[in-house]
Design a protein around this motif. Structure first.
Motif, mmCIF file in Angstrom:
data_model
loop_
_atom_site.group_PDB
_atom_site.id
_atom_site.type_symbol
_atom_site.label_atom_id
_atom_site.label_comp_id
_atom_site.label_asym_id
_atom_site.label_seq_id
_atom_site.Cartn_x
_atom_site.Cartn_y
_atom_site.Cartn_z
ATOM 1 N N ALA A 1 71.509 48.864 -75.293
ATOM 2 C CA ALA A 1 72.666 49.232 -74.485
ATOM 3 C C ALA A 1 73.418 47.985 -74.032
ATOM 4 O O ALA A 1 74.663 47.932 -74.077
ATOM 5 C CB ALA A 1 72.230 50.053 -73.272
ATOM 6 N N ASN A 2 72.668 46.957 -73.619
ATOM 7 C CA ASN A 2 73.305 45.699 -73.227
ATOM 8 C C ASN A 2 74.015 45.057 -74.413
ATOM 9 O O ASN A 2 75.124 44.501 -74.262
ATOM 10 C CB ASN A 2 72.267 44.727 -72.660
ATOM 11 C CG ASN A 2 71.860 45.072 -71.245
ATOM 12 O OD1 ASN A 2 72.610 45.704 -70.513
ATOM 13 N ND2 ASN A 2 70.667 44.662 -70.845
ATOM 14 N N ALA A 3 73.404 45.115 -75.583
ATOM 15 C CA ALA A 3 74.037 44.551 -76.778
ATOM 16 C C ALA A 3 75.344 45.271 -77.085
ATOM 17 O O ALA A 3 76.359 44.636 -77.417
ATOM 18 C CB ALA A 3 73.086 44.640 -77.966
ATOM 19 N N SER A 4 75.347 46.597 -76.971
ATOM 20 C CA SER A 4 76.562 47.374 -77.234
ATOM 21 C C SER A 4 77.680 46.982 -76.272
ATOM 22 O O SER A 4 78.846 46.839 -76.670
ATOM 23 C CB SER A 4 76.273 48.873 -77.116
ATOM 24 O OG SER A 4 75.311 49.275 -78.074
ATOM 25 N N ALA A 5 77.328 46.800 -74.990
ATOM 26 C CA ALA A 5 78.324 46.385 -74.002
ATOM 27 C C ALA A 5 78.838 44.977 -74.294
ATOM 28 O O ALA A 5 80.037 44.690 -74.178
ATOM 29 C CB ALA A 5 77.726 46.445 -72.597
ATOM 30 N N THR A 6 77.932 44.089 -74.698
ATOM 31 C CA THR A 6 78.315 42.704 -75.009
ATOM 32 C C THR A 6 79.241 42.644 -76.218
ATOM 33 O O THR A 6 80.189 41.848 -76.256
ATOM 34 C CB THR A 6 77.063 41.841 -75.257
ATOM 35 O OG1 THR A 6 76.230 41.880 -74.099
ATOM 36 C CG2 THR A 6 77.434 40.394 -75.559
ATOM 37 N N ILE A 7 78.962 43.491 -77.216
ATOM 38 C CA ILE A 7 79.827 43.545 -78.399
ATOM 39 C C ILE A 7 81.246 43.949 -78.001
ATOM 40 O O ILE A 7 82.233 43.307 -78.401
ATOM 41 C CB ILE A 7 79.258 44.536 -79.438
ATOM 42 C CG1 ILE A 7 77.966 43.986 -80.042
ATOM 43 C CG2 ILE A 7 80.272 44.810 -80.545
ATOM 44 C CD1 ILE A 7 77.168 45.024 -80.816
ATOM 45 N N ALA A 8 81.361 44.994 -77.196
ATOM 46 C CA ALA A 8 82.680 45.447 -76.760
ATOM 47 C C ALA A 8 83.377 44.378 -75.923
ATOM 48 O O ALA A 8 84.579 44.125 -76.086
ATOM 49 C CB ALA A 8 82.547 46.741 -75.960
ATOM 50 N N GLU A 9 82.620 43.732 -75.044
ATOM 51 C CA GLU A 9 83.172 42.667 -74.215
ATOM 52 C C GLU A 9 83.698 41.517 -75.081
ATOM 53 O O GLU A 9 84.780 40.971 -74.826
ATOM 54 C CB GLU A 9 82.095 42.164 -73.258
ATOM 55 C CG GLU A 9 82.575 41.159 -72.234
ATOM 56 C CD GLU A 9 81.464 40.724 -71.304
ATOM 57 O OE1 GLU A 9 81.732 40.526 -70.113
ATOM 58 O OE2 GLU A 9 80.307 40.577 -71.777
ATOM 59 N N GLY A 10 82.927 41.155 -76.106
ATOM 60 C CA GLY A 10 83.346 40.081 -76.997
ATOM 61 C C GLY A 10 84.612 40.417 -77.749
ATOM 62 O O GLY A 10 85.488 39.549 -77.956
ATOM 63 N N GLU A 11 84.756 41.666 -78.160
ATOM 64 C CA GLU A 11 85.960 42.083 -78.887
ATOM 65 C C GLU A 11 87.182 42.036 -77.979
ATOM 66 O O GLU A 11 88.269 41.628 -78.399
ATOM 67 C CB GLU A 11 85.770 43.495 -79.456
ATOM 68 C CG GLU A 11 84.736 43.583 -80.569
ATOM 69 C CD GLU A 11 85.145 42.859 -81.846
ATOM 70 O OE1 GLU A 11 86.331 42.454 -81.967
ATOM 71 O OE2 GLU A 11 84.280 42.669 -82.715
ATOM 72 N N VAL A 12 87.014 42.459 -76.723
ATOM 73 C CA VAL A 12 88.143 42.411 -75.792
ATOM 74 C C VAL A 12 88.509 40.957 -75.486
ATOM 75 O O VAL A 12 89.696 40.602 -75.424
ATOM 76 C CB VAL A 12 87.815 43.171 -74.490
ATOM 77 C CG1 VAL A 12 88.934 42.998 -73.459
ATOM 78 C CG2 VAL A 12 87.609 44.656 -74.785
ATOM 79 N N LEU A 13 87.502 40.106 -75.314
ATOM 80 C CA LEU A 13 87.766 38.688 -75.068
ATOM 81 C C LEU A 13 88.507 38.084 -76.250
ATOM 82 O O LEU A 13 89.463 37.306 -76.071
ATOM 83 C CB LEU A 13 86.453 37.936 -74.834
ATOM 84 C CG LEU A 13 86.573 36.412 -74.625
ATOM 85 C CD1 LEU A 13 87.451 36.097 -73.428
ATOM 86 C CD2 LEU A 13 85.189 35.789 -74.455
ATOM 87 N N GLN A 14 88.093 38.426 -77.468
ATOM 88 C CA GLN A 14 88.773 37.918 -78.652
ATOM 89 C C GLN A 14 90.237 38.373 -78.675
ATOM 90 O O GLN A 14 91.134 37.606 -79.043
ATOM 91 C CB GLN A 14 88.069 38.396 -79.921
ATOM 92 C CG GLN A 14 88.732 37.900 -81.206
ATOM 93 C CD GLN A 14 87.948 38.259 -82.449
ATOM 94 O OE1 GLN A 14 87.427 37.398 -83.139
ATOM 95 N NE2 GLN A 14 87.852 39.541 -82.735
#
Length: 333
Positions: A145-158
């Motif tokens: 679940a944390n990985a899924s949130a981190t992936i989404a966060e990284g995409e928004v940051l990008q």
């Protein structure tokens, strides 16, 4: 003989070792991507799942589980979970990036539409969470679940950092940790967790996956300027044409003089690209040694990945994972 010229490459060796388990993973994916009421879901999913990907992330889970002494079926569930998360993010990414091609084939959003890609991606995320729950491990659920949130966060940051020449290497690393390394590290860590490995063991597996994922993405970005289009499946300079601020460009911008900065502002920030600009961009990178510096960074991360592995007991799978790390950087040699 170098790993890049070896008859059987490390990921192929892993695929051979886990052939039976991967067959089970593929069968589970086929079963869980089915939908009684919405046939478009398996159509869209199958288009991407069956497009010839290496199944690298699921193999990392299976390898970490075997290395940790796991016996059971939850490793297959977790490997399928990881692949579902990966596939969901690809579907969403292609919509965000307005991509027309992936793995040499037309993207799902081009063949169907953006709405279908987004909604099917959401469905796959839901299926992934169902599979996580079936393991009965709250820690596994927490990690993925944390990985899924981190992936989404990284995409928004990008998205927010895109085409901004003020983007730093630190921000780039945060993006890479999100878009690539988060799932690599989760894939390896849950393999140890499901086996009941001690904390220092699962931490080493996490560190391996994290460093491997970062090195993997840096090399991918480097191959955009130094790769073989036939081998990589994308044209040289695609990232430049899409105005992506990858590490080689970030390094070049950081040392640019006034005229060079004006070039980067025109081509990246403003999107005014002309004939010969790609060649000039590559020439600037060569002049400042940023391609070589980027490769050195990738090698440093791969060394870190192997150092993490070295803390674990000797095992044939451990050697395969170390070879896989070496192969990541061998692709640009």
């Amino acid at each position: 003989m170098g790993l890049d010229h070896a008859a059987t490459k490390p990921h192929e060796q892993l695929a051979e070792r886990f052939e039976a388990k991967l067959a089970d993973v593929n069968a589970l994916i086929a079963q869980r991507m089915a939908s009684r009421h919405a046939p478009r879901i398996p159509e869209v999913t199958a288009h991407l799942v069956e497009a010839g990907g290496k199944r690298l992330r699921p193999m990392l889970t299976l390898a970490a589980a075997e290395l940790s002494g796991y016996v059971g079926e939850h490793d297959v569930r977790l490997a399928a979970t990881v692949e579902f998360i990966h596939t969901a993010t690809l579907l969403h990414d292609d919509v965000v990036d307005e991509s027309a091609q992936r793995r040499g084939r037309a993207t799902a959003n081009l063949l169907w539409d953006n709405k279908s890609s987004v909604l099917v991606g959401d469905y796959l995320f839901s299926r992934a969470f169902q599979l996580m729950v079936e393991t009965g491990s709250l820690r596994v659920l927490d990690i993925l679940a944390n990985a899924s949130a981190t992936i989404a966060e990284g995409e928004v940051l990008q998205l927010t950092a895109a085409r901004d020449l003020a983007t730093t290497e630190e921000t780039y690393l945060q993006v890479v940790r999100g878009k690539t390394a988060a799932l690599f590290s989760a894939a390896t860590e849950v393999g140890g967790v499901i086996a009941g490995a001690p904390d220092e063991w699962t931490r080493a597996l996490f560190d391996y996956g994290d460093a491997l994922g970062i090195g993997f993405q840096i090399v991918d970005d480097l191959l955009d300027f130094r790769g073989d289009a036939a081998a990589t499946g994308k044209n040289i300079g695609d990232d430049f044409r899409e105005r992506k601020l990858t590490l080689p460009i970030i390094k070049a911008v950081a040392v640019a003089d006034a005229s060079e900065r004006a070039f980067w502002q025109r081509t990246i920030e403003k999107g005014d690209q002309r004939d010969g600009d790609l060649e000039q961009a590559i020439a600037l990178m060569h002049a400042h040694g940023t391609l070589e510096a980027t490769q050195a960074d990738a090698q440093a991360w791969i060394t870190q990945a192997k150092d993490a592995l070295a803390t674990l007991p000797e095992h044939p799978v451990r050697r395969m994972l170390a070879d896989l790390a070496d192969y990541v950087v061998a692709r640009v040699n």
